[in-house]
Design a protein around this motif. Structure first.
Motif, PDB file in Angstrom:
ATOM      1  N   HIS A 143       0.840  -0.695  -0.193  1.00 23.83           N
ATOM      2  CA  HIS A 143      -0.297  -0.029   0.191  1.00 23.83           C
ATOM      3  C   HIS A 143       1.226   1.050   0.106  1.00 23.83           C
ATOM      4  O   HIS A 143       2.063   1.132   0.886  1.00 23.83           O
ATOM      5  N   SER A 145       0.636   5.746  -0.717  1.00 20.89           N
ATOM      6  CA  SER A 145      -0.270   7.430  -0.528  1.00 20.89           C
ATOM      7  C   SER A 145       0.423   7.810  -2.091  1.00 20.89           C
ATOM      8  O   SER A 145      -0.727   8.138  -2.840  1.00 20.89           O
ATOM      9  N   LEU A 146       1.664   7.940  -2.531  1.00 17.66           N
ATOM     10  CA  LEU A 146       1.295   8.517  -3.978  1.00 17.66           C
ATOM     11  C   LEU A 146       2.745   7.072  -4.501  1.00 17.66           C
ATOM     12  O   LEU A 146       3.892   7.226  -3.785  1.00 17.66           O
ATOM     13  N   GLN A 195      -2.746   4.984  -3.774  1.00 17.88           N
ATOM     14  CA  GLN A 195      -3.726   5.851  -4.011  1.00 17.88           C
ATOM     15  C   GLN A 195      -3.905   6.723  -5.196  1.00 17.88           C
ATOM     16  O   GLN A 195      -5.431   7.606  -5.667  1.00 17.88           O
ATOM     17  N   ARG A 196      -2.761   7.644  -4.938  1.00 20.62           N
ATOM     18  CA  ARG A 196      -2.188   8.416  -6.109  1.00 20.62           C
ATOM     19  C   ARG A 196      -0.948   7.608  -6.690  1.00 20.62           C
ATOM     20  O   ARG A 196       0.020   6.641  -6.626  1.00 20.62           O
ATOM     21  N   GLU A 198       1.988   9.104  -9.755  1.00 17.59           N
ATOM     22  CA  GLU A 198       2.626  10.576  -9.893  1.00 17.59           C
ATOM     23  C   GLU A 198       2.570  10.511 -11.571  1.00 17.59           C
ATOM     24  O   GLU A 198       2.810   9.169 -12.801  1.00 17.59           O
ATOM     25  N   ARG A 202       2.892   7.451 -14.791  1.00 19.41           N
ATOM     26  CA  ARG A 202       1.464   6.618 -15.411  1.00 19.41           C
ATOM     27  C   ARG A 202       1.440   6.657 -16.920  1.00 19.41           C
ATOM     28  O   ARG A 202       1.540   5.583 -17.588  1.00 19.41           O
ATOM     29  N   ASP A 227      -4.010   1.896  -9.210  1.00 16.20           N
ATOM     30  CA  ASP A 227      -4.029   3.362  -9.348  1.00 16.20           C
ATOM     31  C   ASP A 227      -5.935   3.612  -8.890  1.00 16.20           C
ATOM     32  O   ASP A 227      -6.711   3.918  -9.562  1.00 16.20           O
ATOM     33  N   LEU A 228      -5.763   3.572  -7.430  1.00 10.93           N
ATOM     34  CA  LEU A 228      -7.481   3.547  -7.348  1.00 10.93           C
ATOM     35  C   LEU A 228      -7.697   4.891  -6.962  1.00 10.93           C
ATOM     36  O   LEU A 228      -9.107   4.965  -7.299  1.00 10.93           O
ATOM     37  N   GLU A 229      -7.541   5.852  -7.670  1.00 12.15           N
ATOM     38  CA  GLU A 229      -7.852   7.213  -8.255  1.00 12.15           C
ATOM     39  C   GLU A 229      -8.683   7.286  -9.552  1.00 12.15           C
ATOM     40  O   GLU A 229      -9.250   7.566  -9.242  1.00 12.15           O
ATOM     41  N   HIS A 230      -8.013   6.909 -10.115  1.00 11.50           N
ATOM     42  CA  HIS A 230      -9.005   6.328 -11.549  1.00 11.50           C
ATOM     43  C   HIS A 230      -9.205   4.902 -12.135  1.00 11.50           C
ATOM     44  O   HIS A 230      -9.331   5.227 -12.912  1.00 11.50           O
ATOM     45  N   ARG A 231      -9.183   4.878 -11.354  1.00 18.82           N
ATOM     46  CA  ARG A 231     -10.013   2.775 -10.974  1.00 18.82           C
ATOM     47  C   ARG A 231      -9.135   2.313 -12.522  1.00 18.82           C
ATOM     48  O   ARG A 231     -10.072   1.971 -12.868  1.00 18.82           O
TER      49      ARG A 231
END
Length: 408
Positions: A143, A145-146, A195-196, A198, A202, A227-231
């Motif tokens: 896991h 965060s960035l 979570q995100r 870079e 990406r 990538d949980l932000e963009h699924r």
């Protein structure tokens, strides 16, 4: 009518394509004869037997072309199904993915080195072929965060280190003579929940997950970035076709990703995420065009080899690109060659068959004499020689084909 490679399913076998290719020349007249009511039963039976013999003769005469079509259509099929990224299922949550991973194999204690995986699972599977002693599957989850380049590199190194420590945890048993010589297959699946990601990383994330992934047959490392932000999910999803020899351990890792992340089924992304087409293999070409090109190429190579042997003297050895020609009396043999100039070593395919003037099995005595002459030829140039199976060179050629370098 035009038949595209991307639409090949049931015809993606040698026998299937043979039936499809010759039906209008052989089976269509036979069906017409059998449907006529005034034709005697004996004639119908003889027609059926004649069709069976004709099909067998057709396959034998065109076996190399049919095998080439089988291999190329399988490669194109896998290339068409792979994507650089996939959308996550709408109903699939991170907790469900972690729960699915937690039920797999047995829990292992990770190394104290940071970063540590939040979960480390190990499972051993016995092998029923002589290509491997056994199959080890390791799943490590992380896991972050960035996720940037440095974080990805540290996670990758951590996962590979933990996987190496677990190698040989379960000792294979009841192995036969061939299995004892075989390697231990291992696939390491690295699931990264970010979570995100870079923005700079990406854009080239797919290229990153394809690096340092092992030989993909005996050892494979399969990073999977979620990538949980963009699924979205990014991993190397290009399946290696199975041709009846060794089943690539990478494919087992892909099946694990499908199971853990997608719940067993992957929804294909749009065409913009397709992999680039294979070099010299246009998916829009018809099977008839490919058939003709392949037959023409095989005949040209056969004529070149014949002219080469006719020009050579008895005992002469000629090296041309990645092929070695040796004339012994009035016969000749051609072998695949792979040279490593740094290690000063040469891999040569095993001496099994005469190729000139016609294909025939080489006796054990003649094979030993030919190997002796080949070793002496390369020894004068400062190279050591290792004779390997033909399947080894087929795997090299398939890998080069995937990389867009056929004939390497």
């Amino acid at each position: 009518m035009k038949y595209e490679f991307s639409k090949i399913k049931e015809r993606n076998t040698v026998q299937g394509f043979a039936l499809y290719r010759c039906h209008r020349w052989l089976f269509l007249p036979a069906v017409v004869v059998c449907c006529l009511p005034f034709v005697p039963e004996l004639v119908k039976v003889l027609t059926f037997i004649l069709c069976c013999f004709g099909l067998v003769y057709y396959i034998i005469q065109n076996i190399l072309v049919l095998m080439g079509i089988d291999m190329c259509t399988a490669l194109v099929h896998c290339q068409n199904k792979a994507r650089t990224q996939y959308p996550l299922p709408a109903h699939r949550t991170m907790e469900q993915m972690e729960e699915s991973i937690s039920r797999y194999g047995r829990k292992c204690k990770p190394l104290p080195k940071s970063p540590q995986p939040s979960a480390l699972r190990y499972r051993f599977q016995p092998s029923f072929t002589f290509f491997a002693k056994g199959i080890e599957k390791v799943v490590a989850t992380y896991h972050v965060s960035l996720l940037d380049q440095e974080a990805y590199r540290e996670i990758f190194n951590s996962a590979t280190s933990n996987s190496l420590v677990l190698t040989g945890t379960v000792k294979p048993r009841f192995l036969d003579k061939e299995q004892k010589k075989a390697p231990l297959n291992r696939v390491t699946v690295i699931v990264i929940f970010a979570q995100r990601v870079e923005a700079q990383l990406r854009g080239r994330l797919y290229e990153e997950v394809c690096k340092r992934c092992g030989d993909e047959y005996d050892v494979s490392i399969l990073p999977c970035v979620i990538d949980l932000e963009h699924r979205t999910c990014v991993f190397n999803s290009l399946v290696i076709p199975y041709y009846g020899f060794q089943y690539a351990v990478k494919n087992r890792g892909i099946r694990l990703v499908k199971r853990f992340v997608f719940g067993g089924r992957i929804k294909l992304a749009g065409n913009e995420y397709r992999l680039p087409p294979l070099k010299d293999c246009n998916p829009e070409d018809t099977l008839w065009k490919f058939w003709g090109d392949l037959r023409r190429e095989l005949k040209q190579e056969e004529k070149k080899d014949k002219r080469q042997f006719e020009k050579m003297e008895d005992g002469e050895i000629c090296l041309r690109q990645n092929a070695l020609y040796l004339k012994y009396g009035n016969k000749g043999v051609s072998l695949f060659v792979s040279m490593d100039t740094e290690k000063r070593s040469v891999e040569v395919s095993s001496v099994d068959l005469w190729e000139y003037p016609k294909s025939n099995k080489i006796s054990k005595k003649d094979a030993q004499e030919l190997e002796k002459r080949i070793r002496a030829y390369f020894a004068r140039q400062g190279y050591s020689v290792v004779f390997v199976s033909l399947e080894h060179f087929l795997e090299i050629e398939k890998e080069a084909f995937h990389n867009g370098e056929p004939g390497k």
